[in-house]
Design a protein around this motif. Structure first.
Motif, PDB file in Angstrom:
ATOM      1  N   VAL A   1       0.986  -1.411  -0.068  1.00 16.33           N
ATOM      2  CA  VAL A   1       0.199   0.031   0.026  1.00 16.33           C
ATOM      3  C   VAL A   1       0.429   0.964  -0.077  1.00 16.33           C
ATOM      4  O   VAL A   1       1.625   1.781   0.890  1.00 16.33           O
ATOM      5  N   LEU A   2       0.618   1.917  -1.055  1.00 15.82           N
ATOM      6  CA  LEU A   2       1.482   3.244  -1.632  1.00 15.82           C
ATOM      7  C   LEU A   2       0.722   4.473  -1.200  1.00 15.82           C
ATOM      8  O   LEU A   2      -0.149   4.885  -1.303  1.00 15.82           O
ATOM      9  N   LEU A   3       0.980   5.619   0.079  1.00 19.84           N
ATOM     10  CA  LEU A   3       0.724   7.101   0.703  1.00 19.84           C
ATOM     11  C   LEU A   3       1.677   7.918  -0.009  1.00 19.84           C
ATOM     12  O   LEU A   3       2.616   7.901   0.541  1.00 19.84           O
ATOM     13  N   GLU A   4       1.229   8.871  -1.392  1.00 22.09           N
ATOM     14  CA  GLU A   4       2.248   9.916  -1.878  1.00 22.09           C
ATOM     15  C   GLU A   4       1.195  11.194  -2.168  1.00 22.09           C
ATOM     16  O   GLU A   4       0.848  10.542  -3.068  1.00 22.09           O
TER      17      GLU A   4
ATOM     18  N   GLY B   1      -3.280   9.176  -2.645  1.00 19.67           N
ATOM     19  CA  GLY B   1      -2.753  10.187  -2.406  1.00 19.67           C
ATOM     20  C   GLY B   1      -3.134  10.978  -1.361  1.00 19.67           C
ATOM     21  O   GLY B   1      -2.581  11.692  -0.269  1.00 19.67           O
ATOM     22  N   SER B   2      -4.036  10.214  -0.725  1.00 15.88           N
ATOM     23  CA  SER B   2      -4.633  10.203   0.530  1.00 15.88           C
ATOM     24  C   SER B   2      -5.111   9.529   1.467  1.00 15.88           C
ATOM     25  O   SER B   2      -5.490   8.714   0.439  1.00 15.88           O
ATOM     26  N   PHE B   3      -5.510   9.482   2.587  1.00 17.42           N
ATOM     27  CA  PHE B   3      -5.943   8.519   3.793  1.00 17.42           C
ATOM     28  C   PHE B   3      -7.338   8.497   3.123  1.00 17.42           C
ATOM     29  O   PHE B   3      -7.791   6.817   3.356  1.00 17.42           O
ATOM     30  N   ASP B   4      -8.311   9.326   3.178  1.00 17.55           N
ATOM     31  CA  ASP B   4      -9.827   9.030   2.699  1.00 17.55           C
ATOM     32  C   ASP B   4      -9.276   8.610   1.600  1.00 17.55           C
ATOM     33  O   ASP B   4     -10.921   8.124   1.411  1.00 17.55           O
ATOM     34  N   GLU B   5      -8.969   8.838   0.800  1.00 19.28           N
ATOM     35  CA  GLU B   5      -8.735   8.266  -0.938  1.00 19.28           C
ATOM     36  C   GLU B   5      -8.288   6.585  -1.076  1.00 19.28           C
ATOM     37  O   GLU B   5      -9.214   6.004  -1.615  1.00 19.28           O
ATOM     38  N   LEU B   6      -7.846   6.195   0.203  1.00 21.80           N
ATOM     39  CA  LEU B   6      -6.687   4.812  -0.045  1.00 21.80           C
ATOM     40  C   LEU B   6      -8.581   3.737   0.639  1.00 21.80           C
ATOM     41  O   LEU B   6      -8.284   2.585   0.549  1.00 21.80           O
ATOM     42  N   ILE B   7      -8.701   4.635   1.877  1.00 23.23           N
ATOM     43  CA  ILE B   7      -9.776   3.766   3.158  1.00 23.23           C
ATOM     44  C   ILE B   7     -10.971   2.456   1.688  1.00 23.23           C
ATOM     45  O   ILE B   7     -11.358   1.433   1.884  1.00 23.23           O
ATOM     46  N   PRO B   8     -11.292   3.378   1.179  1.00 24.70           N
ATOM     47  CA  PRO B   8     -12.127   2.367   0.027  1.00 24.70           C
ATOM     48  C   PRO B   8     -11.917   1.974  -1.285  1.00 24.70           C
ATOM     49  O   PRO B   8     -12.258   0.678  -1.154  1.00 24.70           O
ATOM     50  N   MET B   9     -10.227   1.722  -1.013  1.00 25.58           N
ATOM     51  CA  MET B   9      -9.566   0.825  -1.735  1.00 25.58           C
ATOM     52  C   MET B   9      -9.089  -0.563  -1.539  1.00 25.58           C
ATOM     53  O   MET B   9      -9.147  -1.164  -1.791  1.00 25.58           O
ATOM     54  N   LEU B  10      -9.194  -0.441   0.362  1.00 23.24           N
ATOM     55  CA  LEU B  10      -9.218  -1.324   0.748  1.00 23.24           C
ATOM     56  C   LEU B  10      -9.953  -2.767   0.698  1.00 23.24           C
ATOM     57  O   LEU B  10      -9.790  -3.641   1.136  1.00 23.24           O
ATOM     58  N   ALA B  11     -10.754  -2.177   0.675  1.00 27.10           N
ATOM     59  CA  ALA B  11     -12.483  -3.155   0.740  1.00 27.10           C
ATOM     60  C   ALA B  11     -12.465  -4.135  -0.762  1.00 27.10           C
ATOM     61  O   ALA B  11     -12.681  -5.066  -0.653  1.00 27.10           O
ATOM     62  N   ASP B  12     -11.240  -3.859  -1.539  1.00 32.87           N
ATOM     63  CA  ASP B  12     -11.442  -4.904  -3.061  1.00 32.87           C
ATOM     64  C   ASP B  12      -9.658  -5.225  -3.167  1.00 32.87           C
ATOM     65  O   ASP B  12      -9.481  -5.805  -4.401  1.00 32.87           O
ATOM     66  N   LEU B  13      -8.940  -5.092  -1.985  1.00 32.89           N
ATOM     67  CA  LEU B  13      -8.302  -5.956  -2.054  1.00 32.89           C
ATOM     68  C   LEU B  13      -8.026  -7.489  -2.138  1.00 32.89           C
ATOM     69  O   LEU B  13      -9.233  -7.599  -1.161  1.00 32.89           O
ATOM     70  N   GLU B  14      -7.489  -8.487  -2.541  1.00 29.33           N
ATOM     71  CA  GLU B  14      -8.021  -9.448  -2.628  1.00 29.33           C
ATOM     72  C   GLU B  14      -7.271 -10.083  -2.235  1.00 29.33           C
ATOM     73  O   GLU B  14      -6.892 -11.939  -1.696  1.00 29.33           O
ATOM     74  N   ARG B  15      -5.697  -9.712  -1.417  1.00 29.08           N
ATOM     75  CA  ARG B  15      -4.807 -10.644  -0.455  1.00 29.08           C
ATOM     76  C   ARG B  15      -4.474  -9.571   0.519  1.00 29.08           C
ATOM     77  O   ARG B  15      -4.770  -8.750   0.560  1.00 29.08           O
TER      78      ARG B  15
ATOM     79  N   SER C   1       4.395   5.148   2.752  1.00 25.35           N
ATOM     80  CA  SER C   1       3.935   5.898   3.081  1.00 25.35           C
ATOM     81  C   SER C   1       4.617   7.719   3.205  1.00 25.35           C
ATOM     82  O   SER C   1       6.077   6.722   3.911  1.00 25.35           O
ATOM     83  N   ASP C   2       4.322   8.455   2.797  1.00 26.71           N
ATOM     84  CA  ASP C   2       4.695  10.106   2.926  1.00 26.71           C
ATOM     85  C   ASP C   2       4.085   9.999   4.417  1.00 26.71           C
ATOM     86  O   ASP C   2       3.899   9.979   4.994  1.00 26.71           O
TER      87      ASP C   2
ATOM     88  N   CYS D   1      -1.413   7.802  10.001  1.00 29.99           N
ATOM     89  CA  CYS D   1      -2.097   6.697   9.175  1.00 29.99           C
ATOM     90  C   CYS D   1      -1.212   4.945   9.559  1.00 29.99           C
ATOM     91  O   CYS D   1      -2.578   4.072   8.849  1.00 29.99           O
ATOM     92  N   VAL D   2      -0.458   5.288   9.589  1.00 31.20           N
ATOM     93  CA  VAL D   2       0.587   3.609   9.680  1.00 31.20           C
ATOM     94  C   VAL D   2      -0.521   2.811  10.793  1.00 31.20           C
ATOM     95  O   VAL D   2      -1.177   1.816  10.302  1.00 31.20           O
ATOM     96  N   VAL D   3      -0.876   3.492  12.008  1.00 33.65           N
ATOM     97  CA  VAL D   3      -1.729   3.228  12.889  1.00 33.65           C
ATOM     98  C   VAL D   3      -3.310   2.388  12.184  1.00 33.65           C
ATOM     99  O   VAL D   3      -3.532   1.950  13.005  1.00 33.65           O
ATOM    100  N   GLU D   4      -3.629   3.820  11.989  1.00 37.68           N
ATOM    101  CA  GLU D   4      -4.357   3.580  11.823  1.00 37.68           C
ATOM    102  C   GLU D   4      -5.066   2.284  10.502  1.00 37.68           C
ATOM    103  O   GLU D   4      -6.221   1.643   9.851  1.00 37.68           O
ATOM    104  N   LEU D   5      -4.366   2.187   9.631  1.00 36.08           N
ATOM    105  CA  LEU D   5      -4.479   1.459   8.151  1.00 36.08           C
ATOM    106  C   LEU D   5      -3.767  -0.003   9.212  1.00 36.08           C
ATOM    107  O   LEU D   5      -5.027  -0.932   8.867  1.00 36.08           O
ATOM    108  N   ARG D   6      -3.428  -0.006  10.097  1.00 41.12           N
ATOM    109  CA  ARG D   6      -3.180  -1.439  10.993  1.00 41.12           C
ATOM    110  C   ARG D   6      -4.399  -2.328  12.179  1.00 41.12           C
ATOM    111  O   ARG D   6      -4.485  -2.819  11.568  1.00 41.12           O
ATOM    112  N   ARG D   7      -4.913  -1.031  12.109  1.00 39.38           N
ATOM    113  CA  ARG D   7      -6.305  -1.555  13.091  1.00 39.38           C
ATOM    114  C   ARG D   7      -7.622  -1.549  11.859  1.00 39.38           C
ATOM    115  O   ARG D   7      -7.681  -2.937  11.938  1.00 39.38           O
ATOM    116  N   LEU D   8      -7.288  -0.723  10.757  1.00 37.67           N
ATOM    117  CA  LEU D   8      -8.617  -1.799   9.652  1.00 37.67           C
ATOM    118  C   LEU D   8      -8.220  -2.804   8.973  1.00 37.67           C
ATOM    119  O   LEU D   8      -9.100  -3.814   8.861  1.00 37.67           O
TER     120      LEU D   8
END
Length: 563
Positions: A438-441, A465-479, A486-487, A499-506
């Motif tokens: 997962v790339l955040l920049e 490009g942002s954390f909010d933009e990334l959230i919907p994409m996590l549901a489509d991850l197949e693995r 992350s920047d 953001c790393v802490v929140e992503l690990r939680r999600l």
């Protein structure tokens, strides 16, 4: 006045008159010395003025002790001049309290002894009390004056010291401003030059690719890579020097074995020395050498010194011409000499070479002859390391020798010859194939560049490009996600670490993370990051990014195999 007033009376004698004339000449002499011999007067003020005061009081005693004085003493008393003298001694002569008290009290005692009629009997007791009170009040007055003058003196010294420091800081600020202007001009030139070259080569490269001229395209591609490497080197030197200047570069003083560093020096510069047809000899003791230093810092110092030595040594075909790195240890001190048989440094340039962007005989700013930042960085590094010193000896036309001294000892065990491993092989990069990252920049250019690099390694990239933009994409991850890149500075309220802490939680997993940043002071960021997070400073090498990704991919595969 002492001469004229007695002469107004019809009764006077020559004895007291001569004494008064002698006192006048003595006082005139003291006045002459005080006004015309300033330095002598300042060094001997107490002696001069105390002697003059004592002379006057002894003169008064001498006058009243003269036998002929009694015949003219009707109506004349020594008490008024004595009180006036005490007032002057305590209040105006600026003598130390001890000296003034001794002179005034001694004079008072002598007056009482030699003029007993003035102080005898009950009726004259007040005269004696005036004399005692005059001395007592005079001492109190002088003590008060001394206290105030001492405070004024200290205030003046503090003001002078503050003014001197202010002037020094003003001159330093002016010099820093001039240095900054000169540095910015040089930086602008050295950054624009490779940027211009890279843009030109990329324009030509685009045309060659359209014309399918791949041979010329490859040549211009190498030129682009060379220009980008020059940019990266320049920025790395500037950022490193800035961190050392500001004190934000971490210094880790530890026991470091010098052998692997010397092996790395030899292997790094052997090919360049061979290409230039000069000898590169690295001599160290047969025993292990352990130094107390910062391993990264001492590597930077030796790398720059050896690079400069090779660069400014011309091949002549004669044996013994080249670069020598020699290590000796004695009495707890390790000495590392980097000597060359190059062009040497003229005496007038020995101080200037430590300045940024100063280069001898390179007014055209040929980048192949360096950037003029190497010795500037070396000096900054050595100044930060405790008990480290750097000296230079050079003869113009014959060569130079830089000597680094630092704490070090010899060990009895054989030296360690294996070089450190700082790179990844092709087999290691193969392990990245199929890894999920997962790339955040927020910067589009940087995001596309990192994404293309990861895809070149066959990594599956989910970027935003942002954390909010990334959230919907996590549901489509197949693995599951293997690593987060992350920047640090991102749009919104969360930084990269948060953001790393929140992503690990999600994701409900402690996914390894890599934080990249362009901040100059990474020591402020490091303590705020979550655990199992690697911090990297921009610009960074591709392999530097690959190392934590390979480790994360291996960890993910071990986890999958265990489940």
């Amino acid at each position: 006045m002492f001469v004229v007033v007695p002469s107004l009376s019809n009764r006077f004698s020559y004895g007291p008159l001569f004494i008064r004339v002698g006192l006048i000449f003595g006082l005139l002499f003291v006045v002459f010395v005080l006004n015309c011999r300033e330095e002598f007067s300042l060094n001997n003020y107490v002696l001069l003025v105390a002697s003059a005061a004592a002379l006057v009081l002894l003169g008064v005693v001498a006058i009243i002790s003269v036998r002929s004085f009694e015949s003219v003493a009707v109506g004349f008393s020594p008490l008024p001049p004595m009180l006036f003298g005490i007032f002057v001694i305590y209040g105006f002569l600026r003598l130390p309290l001890g000296a003034a008290t001794f002179i005034a009290s001694s004079g008072s005692v002598l007056i009482v002894i030699f003029s007993p009629n003035e102080f005898g009997g009950i009726g004259q007791l007040r005269s004696l009390l005036y004399l005692i009170a005059g001395n007592f009040l005079g001492m109190r007055l002088l003590r008060s004056i001394e206290t105030r003058e001492r405070e004024l003196f200290h205030q003046r010294r503090r003001a002078e010291t503050a003014q001197a420091q202010l002037d020094l800081r003003a001159r330093a600020a002016e010099e820093a401003d001039r240095e900054k202007t000169r540095l910015l001009a040089a930086v602008s030139h050295d950054l624009r030059q490779p940027m211009t070259a890279a843009q030109s080569h990329m324009t030509i490269l685009q045309g060659r690719l359209l014309n399918h001229d791949f041979e010329m395209a490859e040549r211009h591609l190498r030129s682009v890579v060379d220009s980008v490497n020059t940019l990266s080197t320049t920025l790395d030197h500037l950022l490193t020097a800035a961190r050392y200047d500001s004190g934000t570069e971490p210094i880790r003083i530890e026991s470091v074995e010098l052998g692997p560093i010397l092996v790395r020096i030899r292997e790094t510069f052997a090919a360049e020395a061979e290409t230039r047809r000069i000898e590169l000899r690295v001599r160290d003791p047969l025993q292990r050498v352990v130094v107390t230093t910062d391993a990264t810092a001492i590597w930077r110092v030796l790398m720059n010194l050896v690079s400069n030595a090779i660069k400014f040594t011309e091949a002549t075909g004669k044996p013994g011409r080249g670069v020598l790195v020699r290590v000796t240890v004695s009495s707890g001190t390790c000495r590392i000499d980097v000597a060359d048989t190059g062009v040497g440094i003229a005496r007038e340039h020995l101080d200037a070479i430590w300045q940024p962007y100063f280069q001898i005989s390179n007014s055209e700013r040929n980048r192949h002859r360096g950037l003029g930042l190497g010795l500037f960085l070396v000096r900054r590094v050595i100044d930060r390391l405790p008990e480290h010193s750097l000296t230079l000896r050079s003869l113009y036309g014959r060569g130079s020798r830089f000597t680094v001294q630092l704490p070090g000892i010899l060990l009895s065990e054989p030296r360690f010859l294996a070089p450190p491993v700082d790179s990844l092989s092709e087999d290691d990069l193969v392990q990245l194939s199929g890894a999920s990252v997962v790339l955040l920049e927020d910067n589009m250019g940087a995001r596309d560049a990192i994404r293309q690099l990861l895809e070149e390694w066959s990594v599956v990239v989910t970027c935003a490009g942002s954390f909010d933009e990334l959230i919907p994409m996590l549901a489509d991850l197949e693995r599951s996600v293997d690593c987060i890149v992350s920047d640090y500075r991102l749009p919104g309220d969360l930084n990269g670490g948060q953001c790393v802490v929140e992503l690990r939680r999600l994701l409900e997993a402690d996914v390894p993370a890599v934080i990249v940043t362009g901040e100059s002071d990474i020591n402020v960021i490091r303590p705020t990051l979550p655990r199992d997070t690697v911090l990297m400073q921009k610009p960074f090498d591709a392999i530097a990014l690959a190392v934590p990704l390979v480790q994360a991919a291996r960890r993910a595969r071990l986890t999958e195999s265990s489940t």
